[in-house]
Design a protein around this motif. Structure first.
Motif, PDB file in Angstrom:
ATOM      1  N   LEU A 114      96.865  36.330  64.281  1.00 22.89           N
ATOM      2  CA  LEU A 114      97.223  36.923  65.466  1.00 22.89           C
ATOM      3  C   LEU A 114      98.021  38.392  65.341  1.00 22.89           C
ATOM      4  O   LEU A 114      97.646  39.428  66.040  1.00 22.89           O
ATOM      5  N   LEU A 120      90.430  33.935  62.925  1.00 23.70           N
ATOM      6  CA  LEU A 120      90.568  33.037  64.157  1.00 23.70           C
ATOM      7  C   LEU A 120      89.223  32.257  64.384  1.00 23.70           C
ATOM      8  O   LEU A 120      89.384  31.127  64.541  1.00 23.70           O
ATOM      9  N   VAL A 147      98.515  36.612  74.080  1.00 24.50           N
ATOM     10  CA  VAL A 147      98.391  35.079  73.802  1.00 24.50           C
ATOM     11  C   VAL A 147      99.674  34.512  73.993  1.00 24.50           C
ATOM     12  O   VAL A 147     100.836  35.030  73.496  1.00 24.50           O
ATOM     13  N   TRP A 203      92.134  30.307  71.303  1.00 31.25           N
ATOM     14  CA  TRP A 203      92.201  31.154  70.382  1.00 31.25           C
ATOM     15  C   TRP A 203      90.712  31.747  69.962  1.00 31.25           C
ATOM     16  O   TRP A 203      90.631  32.975  69.676  1.00 31.25           O
TER      17      TRP A 203
END
Length: 229
Positions: free
Chosen positions: A168, A176, A7, A195
């Protein structure tokens, strides 16, 4: 099967030529993104990526482009064998190409999703992408942090991005999926849809690297997830 997921944010400030007066100030975000991208390239030469843009849903691959529209003619390509040129590529696609080149990967195919894509559809896309080995997820956090905020400052920005950071850092796909799309939109967190695509990728995960930075009032999330199986 995806066994490494990275990410990163996709601000123009990653590209030094676009921030000539603030290269050193933006270096921490740039270095963190390049380090994460190199971890992805060490795992696989061909990437799949997810980015957010109103032109989605669509897939972009095997093209070259330029950051000219963002202030400097910095050419980039989505693959070593790009067969065409598109001078109007979205920012997330350009950044995916820029990271690919600097990390030494062979190609990246970018799935663009609209910023208002419902959570269930984001998760469904993540499930469909499971056949790939490496996934790059591009998206920014809230742009309403503090006095430097792009939009007006909003006291909800800090707890929102703290929740995302924790999700995360702990590879918590449930957290998420629970992000409120309406709140994310109000706070300018364009990464929400990307995400939640990541949250739909099947498998058990462990986070091996994570960071959160907020220069210029914008939240930038970074994480590297590896398969825990």
């Amino acid at each position: 099967m995806i066994s490494r997921l990275v990410v990163v944010p996709h601000p123009p400030l990653l590209v030094p030529e676009l921030v000539a007066g603030a290269v050193s100030e933006t270096e921490p975000v740039r270095s963190a993104c390049l380090a994460a991208a190199r971890e992805l390239a060490a795992h696989a030469s061909d990437w799949v990526a997810v980015g957010v843009d109103p032109s989605g849903p669509r897939v972009v691959e095997d093209v070259a482009g330029t950051f000219r529209g963002f202030g400097a003619d910095v050419p980039v390509s989505l693959s070593d064998d790009a067969s065409s040129v598109d001078d109007d590529l979205p920012l997330s696609v350009l950044v995916a190409a820029w990271l690919r080149e600097r990390a030494g990967a062979r190609s990246v195919r970018v799935h663009l999703v609209p910023p208002d894509l419902p959570t269930a559809e984001c998760v469904a896309l993540g499930e469909r992408l499971a056949g790939s080995r490496a996934l790059l997820v591009l998206g920014d956090g809230s742009h309403r942090h503090g006095e430097q905020a792009v939009g007006r400052p909003d006291e909800r920005a800090e707890p929102f991005d703290e929740d995302v950071r924790t999700a995360l850092a702990t590879a918590d796909t449930g957290a998420l999926r629970a992000i409120d799309p309406a709140l994310a939109a109000e706070l300018g967190a364009s990464g929400r849809a990307a995400w939640q695509v990541a949250a739909g990728v099947p498998g058990a995960w462990r986070c091996t690297r994570s960071a959160f930075l907020a220069p210029f009032g914008v939240g930038y999330h970074l994480a590297v997830w590896d398969s825990a199986i």
